[in-house]
Design a protein around this motif. Sequence first.
Motif, PDB file in Angstrom:
ATOM      1  N   PHE A  11       0.755  -1.233  -0.229  1.00  0.00           N
ATOM      2  CA  PHE A  11       0.435  -0.402   0.190  1.00  0.00           C
ATOM      3  C   PHE A  11       0.527   0.969  -0.290  1.00  0.00           C
ATOM      4  CE2 PHE A  11      -2.595  -3.105   1.862  1.00  0.00           C
ATOM      5  CZ  PHE A  11      -3.947  -2.942   0.856  1.00  0.00           C
ATOM      6  N   VAL A  16       3.135  -5.578   2.106  1.00  0.00           N
ATOM      7  CA  VAL A  16       2.051  -6.575   3.216  1.00  0.00           C
ATOM      8  C   VAL A  16       2.193  -7.836   3.048  1.00  0.00           C
ATOM      9  CG1 VAL A  16      -0.043  -6.405   3.785  1.00  0.00           C
ATOM     10  CG2 VAL A  16       0.508  -4.279   3.329  1.00  0.00           C
ATOM     11  N   PRO A  35      -0.778 -12.465  13.505  1.00  0.00           N
ATOM     12  CA  PRO A  35      -1.171 -11.626  14.267  1.00  0.00           C
ATOM     13  C   PRO A  35      -1.775 -10.057  13.813  1.00  0.00           C
ATOM     14  CG  PRO A  35       1.299 -11.992  14.203  1.00  0.00           C
ATOM     15  CD  PRO A  35       0.645 -12.406  13.485  1.00  0.00           C
ATOM     16  N   ASN A  36      -2.309  -9.622  13.725  1.00  0.00           N
ATOM     17  CA  ASN A  36      -3.210  -8.295  13.828  1.00  0.00           C
ATOM     18  C   ASN A  36      -1.999  -7.283  12.920  1.00  0.00           C
ATOM     19  OD1 ASN A  36      -4.763  -7.726  17.018  1.00  0.00           O
ATOM     20  ND2 ASN A  36      -6.163  -9.018  14.791  1.00  0.00           N
ATOM     21  N   GLY A  37      -2.548  -7.012  11.844  1.00  0.00           N
ATOM     22  CA  GLY A  37      -2.329  -6.235  11.470  1.00  0.00           C
ATOM     23  C   GLY A  37      -1.439  -7.232   9.743  1.00  0.00           C
ATOM     24  N   SER A  38      -0.849  -7.789  10.143  1.00  0.00           N
ATOM     25  CA  SER A  38      -0.539  -9.409   9.209  1.00  0.00           C
ATOM     26  C   SER A  38      -0.684  -9.297   8.014  1.00  0.00           C
ATOM     27  CB  SER A  38       0.063 -10.292  10.294  1.00  0.00           C
ATOM     28  OG  SER A  38      -1.184 -11.138  10.060  1.00  0.00           O
ATOM     29  N   GLY A  39      -1.312  -9.060   7.513  1.00  0.00           N
ATOM     30  CA  GLY A  39      -1.696  -9.164   5.986  1.00  0.00           C
ATOM     31  C   GLY A  39      -3.024 -10.023   5.900  1.00  0.00           C
ATOM     32  N   LYS A  40      -3.330 -10.346   6.443  1.00  0.00           N
ATOM     33  CA  LYS A  40      -4.136 -11.495   6.741  1.00  0.00           C
ATOM     34  C   LYS A  40      -5.935 -11.505   5.496  1.00  0.00           C
ATOM     35  CE  LYS A  40      -5.083 -12.657  11.200  1.00  0.00           C
ATOM     36  NZ  LYS A  40      -5.002 -11.337  11.128  1.00  0.00           N
ATOM     37  N   THR A  41      -6.196 -10.067   6.120  1.00  0.00           N
ATOM     38  CA  THR A  41      -7.426  -9.423   5.599  1.00  0.00           C
ATOM     39  C   THR A  41      -7.030  -9.226   3.436  1.00  0.00           C
ATOM     40  OG1 THR A  41      -8.760  -9.548   6.730  1.00  0.00           O
ATOM     41  CG2 THR A  41      -9.132  -8.020   5.165  1.00  0.00           C
ATOM     42  N   THR A  42      -6.034  -8.752   3.803  1.00  0.00           N
ATOM     43  CA  THR A  42      -5.379  -8.207   2.756  1.00  0.00           C
ATOM     44  C   THR A  42      -5.136  -9.846   0.943  1.00  0.00           C
ATOM     45  OG1 THR A  42      -4.285  -6.459   3.597  1.00  0.00           O
ATOM     46  CG2 THR A  42      -3.190  -7.217   1.443  1.00  0.00           C
ATOM     47  N   GLU A  78     -14.335  -9.489   6.403  1.00  0.00           N
ATOM     48  CA  GLU A  78     -15.407  -8.733   7.512  1.00  0.00           C
ATOM     49  C   GLU A  78     -16.435  -8.209   8.117  1.00  0.00           C
ATOM     50  OE1 GLU A  78     -10.770  -8.585  10.556  1.00  0.00           O
ATOM     51  OE2 GLU A  78     -11.348  -7.096   7.968  1.00  0.00           O
ATOM     52  N   HIS A 185      -8.720 -16.350  14.708  1.00  0.00           N
ATOM     53  CA  HIS A 185      -7.865 -15.956  15.538  1.00  0.00           C
ATOM     54  C   HIS A 185      -8.226 -16.998  16.855  1.00  0.00           C
ATOM     55  CE1 HIS A 185      -8.125 -11.093  14.296  1.00  0.00           C
ATOM     56  NE2 HIS A 185      -7.200 -11.704  14.470  1.00  0.00           N
TER      57      HIS A 185
HETATM   58  N1  LIG Z   1      -6.468   0.086   2.021  1.00  0.00           N
HETATM   59  C1  LIG Z   1      -5.094   0.244   2.483  1.00  0.00           C
HETATM   60  N2  LIG Z   1      -4.714   1.256   2.612  1.00  0.00           N
HETATM   61  C2  LIG Z   1      -4.026   1.394   3.152  1.00  0.00           C
HETATM   62  N3  LIG Z   1      -3.113   0.347   3.801  1.00  0.00           N
HETATM   63  C3  LIG Z   1      -3.637  -1.152   4.144  1.00  0.00           C
HETATM   64  C4  LIG Z   1      -5.315  -0.908   3.426  1.00  0.00           C
HETATM   65  N4  LIG Z   1      -5.794  -1.920   3.763  1.00  0.00           N
HETATM   66  C5  LIG Z   1      -4.283  -2.778   4.855  1.00  0.00           C
HETATM   67  N5  LIG Z   1      -3.587  -1.323   5.334  1.00  0.00           N
HETATM   68  C6  LIG Z   1      -2.581  -1.930   5.645  1.00  0.00           C
HETATM   69  O1  LIG Z   1      -1.768  -3.210   5.735  1.00  0.00           O
HETATM   70  C7  LIG Z   1      -1.414  -4.333   6.995  1.00  0.00           C
HETATM   71  C8  LIG Z   1      -2.847  -5.304   6.723  1.00  0.00           C
HETATM   72  O2  LIG Z   1      -3.951  -4.858   6.565  1.00  0.00           O
HETATM   73  P1  LIG Z   1      -4.933  -6.236   6.762  1.00  0.00           P
HETATM   74  O3  LIG Z   1      -6.559  -5.402   7.213  1.00  0.00           O
HETATM   75  O4  LIG Z   1      -4.381  -7.228   5.922  1.00  0.00           O
HETATM   76  O5  LIG Z   1      -4.107  -7.199   8.185  1.00  0.00           O
HETATM   77  P2  LIG Z   1      -5.204  -8.633   8.937  1.00  0.00           P
HETATM   78  O6  LIG Z   1      -3.925  -9.541   9.603  1.00  0.00           O
HETATM   79  O7  LIG Z   1      -5.960  -8.766   8.949  1.00  0.00           O
HETATM   80  O8  LIG Z   1      -5.207  -7.512   9.700  1.00  0.00           O
HETATM   81  P3  LIG Z   1      -5.924  -8.407  11.880  1.00  0.00           P
HETATM   82  O9  LIG Z   1      -5.971  -8.837  12.256  1.00  0.00           O
HETATM   83  O10 LIG Z   1      -6.227  -6.775  13.224  1.00  0.00           O
HETATM   84  O11 LIG Z   1      -8.157  -8.048  10.552  1.00  0.00           O
HETATM   85  C9  LIG Z   1      -2.153  -3.323   7.519  1.00  0.00           C
HETATM   86  O12 LIG Z   1      -0.990  -2.869   8.514  1.00  0.00           O
HETATM   87  C10 LIG Z   1      -2.923  -2.311   6.946  1.00  0.00           C
HETATM   88  O13 LIG Z   1      -2.308  -0.837   7.985  1.00  0.00           O
END
Ligand SMILES: Nc1ncnc2c1ncn2[C@@H]1O[C@H](COP(=O)(O)OP(=O)(O)OP(=O)(O)O)[C@@H](O)[C@H]1O
Length: 221
Positions: A11, A16, A35-42, A78, A185
């Motif tokens: 991003f 990510v 972990p949170n923020g590690s990129g799972k949703t991405t 989500e 989780h």
């Molecule tokens: N549209 C976006 N623009 C900028 N940064 C983004 C965007 N989407 C996600 N990120 C960043 O990418 C990283 C991974 O986000 P993601 O939501 O994929 O994590 P996650 O593992 O699913 O987190 P969680 O467990 O909290 O749901 C984070 O640092 C987030 O801030």
Amino acid sequence: MLQLDEVSKSFDVWPVLDRVSVRLEPGQIHILRAPNGSGKTTLLKVMAGLLRPTSGRVLWRGRPLTARDRRHLGVVLEQPLVYPDLTGWENLALFAALYGIRPVRPRVLRALEEAGLAAARDVRVRAYSKGMRQRLAVARALLHRPCVLLLDEPFDGLDADGQAWAARAVAAAAADGSSVWLVTHHADDPLPADARWTLHRGRLLPAAAVTPRSPQERRTR
Ligand SMILES: Nc1ncnc2c1ncn2[C@@H]1O[C@H](COP(=O)(O)OP(=O)(O)OP(=O)(O)O)[C@@H](O)[C@H]1O
């Protein structure tokens, strides 16, 4: 079936996702815990064709995934992909029509019954509880019997009955040949996994203590 080939996603500057390669075969259940923020949703959104990778390829049956191929995917995000101003019935009937499911009425009725939403079928979804919305989101993802299920925390907000129903339904889909990618989780696996993964600095890595299911445990189409 669905394959990621050296997929990276940034991003900002920092990736990510960093050269992620994985292949989902029919009937396999993959569980991702990180972990949170590690990129799972991405990662899940890239798999679903909802986010474009910065580099690398998402392949469906060996070719780049197209918008049309997305009909083979069932996705739970989500934020549930349901319309609050429509009733439970209308939501599923709309998706059934979009996916060309025939006949609509018995399939939708059965899906609502199985999800425990028969009594609330004519209630607008904005009046549903969080768990009821999640049940509807899972029912919607399964409705067209997709080849691949991409599930982001599908059991969140569900009570014990709801979790048992959703786990049974996803396991049945896998037994019927669907590939499952499940983000959770929870420390305990909600389903018997063929592969467990984690994300570390953007890399998709096998999680420790992977114990694949035996062939006897798995039925395929
Ligand atoms: N549209 C976006 N623009 C900028 N940064 C983004 C965007 N989407 C996600 N990120 C960043 O990418 C990283 C991974 O986000 P993601 O939501 O994929 O994590 P996650 O593992 O699913 O987190 P969680 O467990 O909290 O749901 C984070 O640092 C987030 O801030």
